[in-house]
Enzyme design. Structure first.
Site: not given
Ligand code: SDX
Length: 403
Positions: A241, A280, A336
């Site tokens: 997050h 996201h 971010d």
């Molecule tokens: C913020 O919610 C909000 O509004 C948050 C925010 C706010 O203003 O409050 O916008 C701020 O928190 C932005 C996000 C910051 N976090 C990161 O950048 C951390 C990296 N991102 C990931 O951890 C992830 O994308 C999340 C946590 C942001 C979202 O997670 P989800 O929606 O649970 O996505 P998911 O895990 O279901 O991913 C779907 C697929 C998966 O692959 P498969 O298992 O289906 O093969 O996409 C992949 C994930 O493994 N994936 C990624 C990835 N993010 C998702 N693979 C590589 N790198 C990534 N960053």
């Protein structure tokens, strides 16, 4: 339990409230605060004016703005006893630990905010007295968020605390207190002051993200807003997050030069690494804030000089955006990905970046908290159900009979 089933892991598709505050269209990459597109607000408004909009629902008149800004800046000072509290942290404590505790400590200075004082109706009456009580806590939390952050910074530096100055803007006052030189006649650089104000504005709210949900879950028991905000701060600390802006820079430092990007991308595809700053839960095309941050970065670099990690960030961005693995998973840069480069160029320490997310997000948390306190039909405590899949009934076995 009859009919109960786990709808979705991580609330993937569960709505728990009706809200009039922020609108996101994840497919179209749209973000609006009270109907105003984020791009227009970033261009023409400022953080405190937008804070008023988010909390009270309309853009303030000139008089309302003046009163609002005066009250918030007036409440920037901290009680002298809080210095002893901050001095109790080790110099190398993570600023987010200090800030989370700081919000909770702050509440202890205001018994009027203590819900047990007036029982369950302290904030939900909606009468003039309870609205005024609510407003005072809002002024204090927004006004002191920058001061608490600056105090955490000074603990890390082992330096005296700086009394918030008068006559500076919200971000100017914050930069003054943060200023590592602590110059007497500090004049904040207007470009950096404006850049930080734009970053605060676009970080102010994002509807029911993990930390806002935490604030509402906690606030639904009618606890004081300081405790609810402290809970939200703890949630934002996590690397999934608000901790992502710090994680992005650590990722870029570990990649080093742009020529190392292809091997990093392969490691991500093998799930050995995460591409922080990408992906996201809601945005499945692009995070509109990322374009605003990217543009602001160029403004800042004109003053501070380019960050050597920018080339690597751009190479990583371009490689990921063209790669089938990320395209298929609808992964694009979020807010971010670029923001850490700005904070680094402005001289903030790395583990301070999530703090720069919390300070503006206090506004959104308070907007949602106030909306919940005043909602039709009063506040219902948030108490989700579970589907029990554990052991059936069994009898106690004395220790000497256990194997
Ligand atoms: C913020 O919610 C909000 O509004 C948050 C925010 C706010 O203003 O409050 O916008 C701020 O928190 C932005 C996000 C910051 N976090 C990161 O950048 C951390 C990296 N991102 C990931 O951890 C992830 O994308 C999340 C946590 C942001 C979202 O997670 P989800 O929606 O649970 O996505 P998911 O895990 O279901 O991913 C779907 C697929 C998966 O692959 P498969 O298992 O289906 O093969 O996409 C992949 C994930 O493994 N994936 C990624 C990835 N993010 C998702 N693979 C590589 N790198 C990534 N960053």
């Amino acid at each position: 339990e009859k009919g109960l089933r786990v709808q979705d892991k991580g609330f993937l598709n569960t709505a728990v409230i009706h809200s009039t505050i922020t609108y996101i269209d994840g497919e179209a990459g749209v973000l609006r605060y009270r109907g105003y597109p984020i791009e227009q607000l970033a261009e023409r408004s400022n953080h405190l004016e937008t804070a008023y909009l988010l909390i009270y629902g309309s853009l303030p008149t000139k008089d309302q703005s003046k009163y609002w800004e005066t009250e918030i800046l007036r409440h920037g000072t901290m009680h002298a006893d809080s210095e002893e509290f901050f001095r109790s942290f080790r110099y190398d404590a993570h600023p987010m630990s200090m800030l989370t505790s700081g919000f909770s400590m702050l509440g202890s200075f205001y018994p009027e905010a203590n819900p047990s004082l007036k029982g369950q109706r302290l904030y939900t009456d909606g009468d003039a007295a309870s609205l005024a009580t609510m407003d005072r806590q809002i002024y204090r939390l927004i006004g002191k968020a920058t001061t608490l952050a600056a105090m955490a910074y000074r603990v890390r530096q082992g330096r005296d605390f700086v009394t918030p100055p008068t006559g500076l803007s919200y971000t100017g006052s914050f930069l003054y207190q943060m200023d590592h030189l602590g110059e007497e006649n500090y004049v904040p650089n207007p470009i950096l002051e404006k850049a930080l104000d734009v970053l605060f504005l676009i970080h102010a709210d994002h509807e029911l993200n993990a930390s806002c949900t935490t604030v509402l879950q906690t606030g639904s028991s009618l606890v004081d807003p300081y405790s609810a905000i402290a809970a939200g701060c703890a949630s934002l600390y996590g690397p999934l997050h608000g901790g992502a802006n710090e994680a992005v820079i650590r990722m870029l430092i570990s990649i080093g030069k742009p020529e190392n990007v292809p091997s990093f991308i392969e490691a991500v595809k093998r799930r050995e690494k995460t591409l922080s700053g990408f992906g996201h839960r809601v945005y499945k095309t692009s995070d509109p804030r990322s374009f605003i941050v990217r543009k602001t970065a160029d403004e800042v670099f004109k003053v501070t000089g380019k960050d050597e990690l920018l080339e690597t960030a751009m190479a990583l961005h371009d490689a990921a955006m063209k790669d089938e693995y990320f395209i298929k998973r609808k992964l694009a840069p979020n807010v971010d990905f670029w923001s850490g480069l700005i904070y680094r160029a402005m001289g903030f320490p790395l583990d301070f970046f999530p703090v720069l997310f919390v300070v503006p997000r206090v506004v959104g948390w308070l907007a949602h908290w106030r909306q919940m306190m005043l909602q039709e039909g009063g506040v219902k405590i948030w108490r989700p159900r579970q589907v029990y899949v554990g052991a059936g009934k069994r009898d106690y076995v004395p220790a000497d009979e256990r194997t």
